[in-house]
Every structure is written in structure tokens, then in C-alpha cells.
Design an enzyme around this catalytic site. Structure first.
Site, PDB file in Angstrom:
ATOM      1  N   LYS A 278       1.308  -0.856   0.005  1.00 15.52           N
ATOM      2  CA  LYS A 278       0.124  -0.413  -0.278  1.00 15.52           C
ATOM      3  C   LYS A 278       0.975   1.444  -0.075  1.00 15.52           C
ATOM      4  CE  LYS A 278      -4.043  -1.924   1.831  1.00 15.52           C
ATOM      5  NZ  LYS A 278      -5.308  -1.082   3.283  1.00 15.52           N
ATOM      6  N   GLU A 363     -18.886  -8.701   9.551  1.00 21.36           N
ATOM      7  CA  GLU A 363     -20.408  -7.340  10.127  1.00 21.36           C
ATOM      8  C   GLU A 363     -21.399  -8.165  10.615  1.00 21.36           C
ATOM      9  OE1 GLU A 363     -18.741  -5.496   7.400  1.00 21.36           O
ATOM     10  OE2 GLU A 363     -18.939  -7.187   7.057  1.00 21.36           O
ATOM     11  N   ARG A 391     -25.459  -5.432   6.446  1.00 22.35           N
ATOM     12  CA  ARG A 391     -24.718  -6.337   6.574  1.00 22.35           C
ATOM     13  C   ARG A 391     -24.658  -7.934   7.216  1.00 22.35           C
ATOM     14  NH1 ARG A 391     -20.344  -6.388   2.170  1.00 22.35           N
ATOM     15  NH2 ARG A 391     -19.720  -7.394   2.983  1.00 22.35           N
TER      16      ARG A 391
END
Length: 629
Positions: A278, A363, A391
Site C-alpha cells: 500500500k 459484520e 450486512r
């Protein structure tokens, strides 16, 4: 060498480049992404990490005929630039400009709309099966990050893909590992070898021969699995039925192109493991990819400069409250589905690491995990965005509400979120929460009320939710002391000065300040309702009897929301009174400036006044009775 990027208006132009020119294109593309995000804000670290992979995919595959599905999609800026949207990127995430995520309505190259995680494999598998059924020789690729792979839905897709018989390539973009030079070279060599026609011909031909000799076949199969399990971390994916390749260096565009070219010729489910970093190419983002994940506008030469401390955001108020409660009660635990920074849990995670649980992008698990904790007397607090709680809705119903467990849901990003757009707007939580039995739902109008509501939720022995918007409130000082609010009771914040008492504005949560401003202009009564469930039916009935009309205002969709609760209370009492419902419209809101979006929805003070006057007309002048002669 002149600018290569300016020559690329679509992937067809990209594919005309010599392969030796691709590293130069990667450098130009990385610089363009950095410059763009510095001017507009947006996701930076993830996009800098996928430059070479994006180039290689569009170079090898015949897009848009071949389908690429980007999981989450916050890493697709390079994809957008290479697919004809380079000149539009100066308006990235602004009204009328490109979305920060893939959108089917935006480009034929955005084959599937994403912004929530872990959907890519399922969607890509559907496309691959459709291509097979339709007799289309079309390649389908799902690009998924290692974080998104932690969600159950990703494994559901893998499990089905392994037996579906369709040609599918899953690219696992792993940005948590780093590759040293020797390992990178070895893995690049292995990947080329394992995807080559020679290797796969021998592998397939050997299987046909060994199929006639079952004992030898089983021995060879075990030997192959044992060898690959020792030198490659792919045994799990092989068990799902995928041919595992990698890991390879995701920043070596030459290795990527060679590997993808080989994979394009293979049949069946394939998994390519690429390792990226990243923030690649921008030292500040490489050193702190979390800080540079989602950024405001900034000077690349200086980096992100910390803002001077101002009024606290609702997220900060929640984080401080949770730390205060944890100091009081050892039963308090904090749970987040991979949103520590966004949900304000950094200080809590550092102060109470043994009571902090980041469950990854899961979730559903977060909600049921909290339910299990509550069963054993703990006080779980789930910090989650409104759009992500969707979700885990079945778990919210089946595992928490049905069993009446005292789980506190601290729901951030409720209402309009601005630049992240339709996929992240918290437009539905009041509707999907207030229909659940046993559940208390609160919406604070200011910072201090948010703290008191969180404490109120903690005191309850039933499920509860406090929903608050992104950013800050009106600037009300937060009191250290905590007092539980009377459940199901609103408060009148402004009384009309007119004896006619024409309208009462019933406002919920973040729109209360706007309602108060509108109430001054309209000389209307203004009520901070506080509780969406249980609704203050007694107050509603009184207001209906004392006013000619009621107006409900909420930063939630009108259908099934807080205004519906007011109408239901009136119907239950047998009272008929004109009522105007103001809220978010029955459509998905596009990305843009939050204040402008609020105004476009008619939920700022001016919009409220205009809607009331359009429906009920201007205030009537007071009629003063003449004294008797």
C-alpha cells in the site's frame, strides 16, 4: 521519452504499447494518481498499491469484453484513468464527477458496482457461469484484497466456484506481506512455471494416465499437494478446487503480464496470489498506509498536516465515552469489523487491548459475537457504520433482537456522507431498526446528547442503538457527567409565540439544528424527539391537538422511518391531523458536498421553510379581538 499516459484513452491503446514501455507507464500513472488525489481527496494508499496490476490486467485481457470485478473498488483510480476517464479525474468524488468506486452506470469497463467488501468472487462467478451458458469465450477476473478475503461471503464464493465448472480467475491482492528480492525472483519464476502450457499439459496428461491406475494416482496427488503445501501457501485454495499460483511480486509488471498471459489460456478456477505494498511509490503513504488510506486534499511535498483541535466529532465523542465506560465497568468490550480508525476506537484499543476486538471485515460475525458475549453477562458495544450494519441484518434480528440481548450498537455515518456516495450513505437504519421488537433506537441532536444517549443505551438490559452522523455537531459542550435519559421521551425546544400555534416541527437527530432555524422563521413549535423507538406517543398526541399541522424531519428515508412512527402513533390514537414528512428521497443519492446534498434534499433550514410554506401557506396574521363598546 514523451508522456505515455496521455496516449492512453482506452485499454485498446494500452495494448498497442511495447511490453518494455509498461514500467514507464506505471511511473507516470502512479504520479498522476498521487497528483489527482492530492487535489481532490480520496483513497490513496490502496490505489498506489495496484498500479502495475491494473496495467497488466488491461494489457493482457480484452476489456471490456473480458470482465474485471474489483472488490470494494477503492483501488480503481488507475482503472478509471486507463478506461477513458483521465480528464474527469479532477472532479473525482465531486458532484458530476467520477465516483470513488466502480459504477455500472459510469462506464462499460465498470462491470460490477462495488464499495462494500467481499462481493467480487460471487459476482464474477455469476458472470463466468453466464458466459459458459451463453457459449461466450469471455474471461472473468475477480480482484480481492487480503482484508476482504476475511469475510465469510468470499469463502462462500470460493466454495461454489470450485464446483461450478466455470473459467474464473481470482486474484488475491495481498498487501500485508513484503517480498524480499530473492523471494520475489523465486516466486516470479515459480508462477511462470506453474502457469506455463508445458507444466499444465504434463499435469493434465499425467492425471489422465494416472486415472487408470488409482493407487498411483492417489499417491501422486498426495505428493503434489505435500510439495505445494511446503513451498506455496496455497493448500487452502487447492482444497476449494482452485489451481493456486504465487505469490508473485505485484509491482513487477513484466512478471504480472507473463503470468496473466499464461493464466488466460487455462480452464477452470484459478487463483493468483500477488503481493503488493500500500502506498507504493510515495514514501509517506508506504510508511503510514492507514493515515494515507482516505485523505483530504494535501500537498504531496508536505504530506497530511494535522488539523488544529476544534470541536469534537461524533466519532471522537463515542471513542471517549467508550474509554470512560470501560474504566467504570470491566464488562464493557468494544467490537469493530475492521474499522478501528473510522469508528474512533484507536485510544480504546491501546488502553484496553484485552477488551478490544477487531473481527475483520465480518459484520455478521461481529453482531453474533457480541450476542454471545452478552449471553455471558458482558456489555458488548458494536461500533459500526450504518451502511455496514446492513450486512449483519439477519444476525441483528435472529441473534440479538429475538433473544433480547443487551448489545449496544454505536452507528456512525448515519445520514448523508458526501464524497463516498450512494454505497456508504446511512439512509436506511431508522427504517430497518425501528421495526425490530425489543430494540431502543435513539438519535442525538448534539454532541452532549450523543454521550448521554450512549450511556442510556449502556444502562438498558435490551438491544439498543444510537445513530449519529459523520463529522461534528452544532458545537454543544460535552459534559463529563453521564445521566440516563428518560426512555421514549422527547423535549420541546421551541414554543411558538403565536396563539394560533399553526405548525409543530418534530425533528430527529442531526436535523434538529436546521429545524430550530426554520422554526424561528416560521414561528413554529420545534421538538427534539430524541427517541425513534419507543416513540413519544403522548407528546405527539398533545402536539397534534394543540397545532393545526405536524411536520416530521429526519436524515433517513421517509418510508418506514421516524416520520412513519409519528403517523402510526396518531393513527393508534385515532387522531387525524395534516402531516408533512420530510426526509431523504426515494432514490440513491449521488456523491457530492454533504451540505449541498442536504440542501438538495430540502433538509436544511431554507428547504424546511420552503416545504412548509408550499404545503400549508404563509403564517396568518394574528386577529386581535376588538374591545366591547
Amino acid at each position: 521519452m514523451g508522456s505515455l499516459l496521455e496516449q492512453i484513452d482506452d485499454p485498446a491503446a494500452l495494448r498497442k504499447l511495447e511490453r518494455s514501455a509498461l514500467p514507464q507507464l506505471a511511473r507516470e500513472l502512479r504520479a498522476f494518481v498521487l497528483g489527482t488525489v492530492a487535489q481532490t481527496g480520496g483513497h490513496l494508499s490502496s490505489n498506489l498499491g495496484t498500479i502495475e496490476l491494473t496495467i497488466a490486467l488491461h494489457y493482457v485481457y480484452d476489456t471490456p469484453r473480458d470482465r474485471i470485478v474489483w472488490d470494494v473498488g477503492h483501488q480503481t483510480y488507475a482503472h478509471k484513468i486507463l478506461t477513458g476517464r483521465r480528464n474527469d479525474m479532477q472532479r473525482l468524488r465531486m458532484a458530476g464527477g467520477p465516483s470513488g468506486f466502480p459504477r455500472r452506470s459510469e462506464s462499460v469497463y465498470d462491470t460490477f458496482g462495488t464499495a462494500h467488501s467481499s462481493t467480487s468472487i460471487s459476482a464474477a462467478l455469476g458472470m463466468a457461469v453466464a458466459a459458459k451458458r451463453q457459449g461466450e469465450d469471455r474471461k472473468v477476473i475477480a480482484v480481492i484484497g487480503d482484508g476482504a478475503m476475511s469475510a465469510g461471503m468470499a469463502f462462500e464464493g470460493l466454495n461454489n466456484a470450485g464446483t461450478a465448472g466455470a473459467d474464473l480467475l481470482v486474484i488475491l491482492n495481498d498487501n500485508e506481506m513484503s517480498i524480499s528480492e530473492p523471494v520475489g525472483a523465486l516466486n516470479g519464476y515459480l508462477a511462470k512455471l506453474l502457469t506455463s502450457r508445458l507444466y499444465n499439459s504434463v499435469r493434465s496428461g499425467g492425471k489422465e494416465v494416472l486415472a487408470k491406475l488409482p493407487p498411483v494416482k492417489e499417491l501422486a496427488k498426495r505428493a503434489e499437494e505435500h510439495f505445494k503445501g511446503m513451498v506455496l501457501p496455497g493448500t487452502l485454495f487447492e482444497e476449494f478446487g482452485f489451481n493456486y499460483i504465487g505469490p508473485i511480486d505485484g509491482h513487477d509488471v513484466d512478471v504480472l503480464v507473463a503470468t496473466l498471459a499464461n493464466l488466460r489460456e487455462l480452464k477452470g478456477p484459478q487463483l493468483l496470489h500477488v503481493v503488493t505494498r500500500k502506498g507504493r511509490g510515495y514514501a509517506r503513504a508506504e510508511d503510514d498506509p492507514i493515515l494515507y488510506h482516505g485523505v483530504p486534499r494535501f500537498d504531496p511535498g508536505v504530506g497530511i498536516v494535522a488539523k488544529a483541535a476544534g470541536k469534537p466529532t461524533y466519532t471522537q465523542i463515542f471513542g471517549d465515552w467508550l474509554c470512560d465506560m470501560a474504566a467504570r465497568d470491566t464488562r464493557v468490550v468494544g467490537i469493530t469489523p475492521a474499522m478501528r480508525e473510522g469508528s474512533g476506537l484507536v485510544r480504546f484499543s491501546q488502553t484496553y487491548p484485552e477488551r478490544y476486538f477487531d473481527v475483520g471485515i465480518a459484520e455478521q460475525h461481529a453482531v453474533t459475537f457480541a450476542a454471545g458475549l452478552a449471553c455471558e453477562g458482558m456489555k458488548p458495544v458494536v461500533a459500526i457504520y450504518s451502511t455496514f450494519l446492513q450486512r449483519g441484518y439477519d444476525q441483528l434480528i435472529h441473534d440479538v433482537a429475538l433473544q433480547n440481548l443487551p448489545v449496544v450498537f454505536a452507528i456512525d455515518r448515519a445520514g448523508i456522507v458526501g464524497a463516498d456516495g450512494a454505497t456508504h450513505i446511512g439512509a436506511f437504519d431508522l427504517s430497518y431498526l425501528r421495526c425490530l421488537p425489543n430494540t431502543t433506537v435513539m438519535a442525538p441532536s448534539d454532541e452532549n446528547e450523543c454521550r448521554q444517549m450512549l450511556y442510556t443505551a449502556y444502562t438498558l438490559d435490551t438491544p439498543s442503538a444510537v445513530r449519529y452522523p459523520r463529522g461534528g455537531g452544532p458545537g454543544v459542550p460535552v459534559q463529563a457527567a453521564m445521566t440516563a435519559l428518560p426512555v421514549g421521551r422527547g423535549e420541546v425546544r421551541r414554543e411558538t409565540r403565536r396563539r394560533s400555534q399553526r405548525q409543530a416541527l418534530l425533528a430527529f437527530g442531526s436535523v434538529v439544528p436546521h429545524a430550530l432555524a426554520a422554526g424561528e422563521e416560521l414561528d413554529a413549535t420545534v421538538v427534539n424527539m430524541r427517541f425513534v423507538k419507543p416513540i413519544d406517543a403522548e407528546l405527539i398526541v398533545r402536539l397534534a391537538r394543540e397545532h393545526e399541522a405536524l411536520v416530521t424531519i429526519e436524515e433517513n428515508v421517509v418510508m418506514g422511518g421516524a416520520g412513519s412512527a409519528v403517523a402510526e402513533a396518531l393513527a393508534a390514537a385515532g387522531i387525524a391531523v395534516p402531516i408533512l414528512h420530510l426526509g431523504l428521497p426515494d432514490r440513491f443519492l449521488d456523491h457530492g458536498d454533504p451540505e449541498q446534498l442536504l440542501a438538495d434534499c430540502g433538509l436544511d433550514a431554507r428547504g424546511i421553510v420552503a416545504a412548509v410554506l408550499a404545503r400549508f401557506g404563509p403564517p396568518r396574521p394574528e386577529v386581535v379581538a376588538k374591545p366591547a363598546a
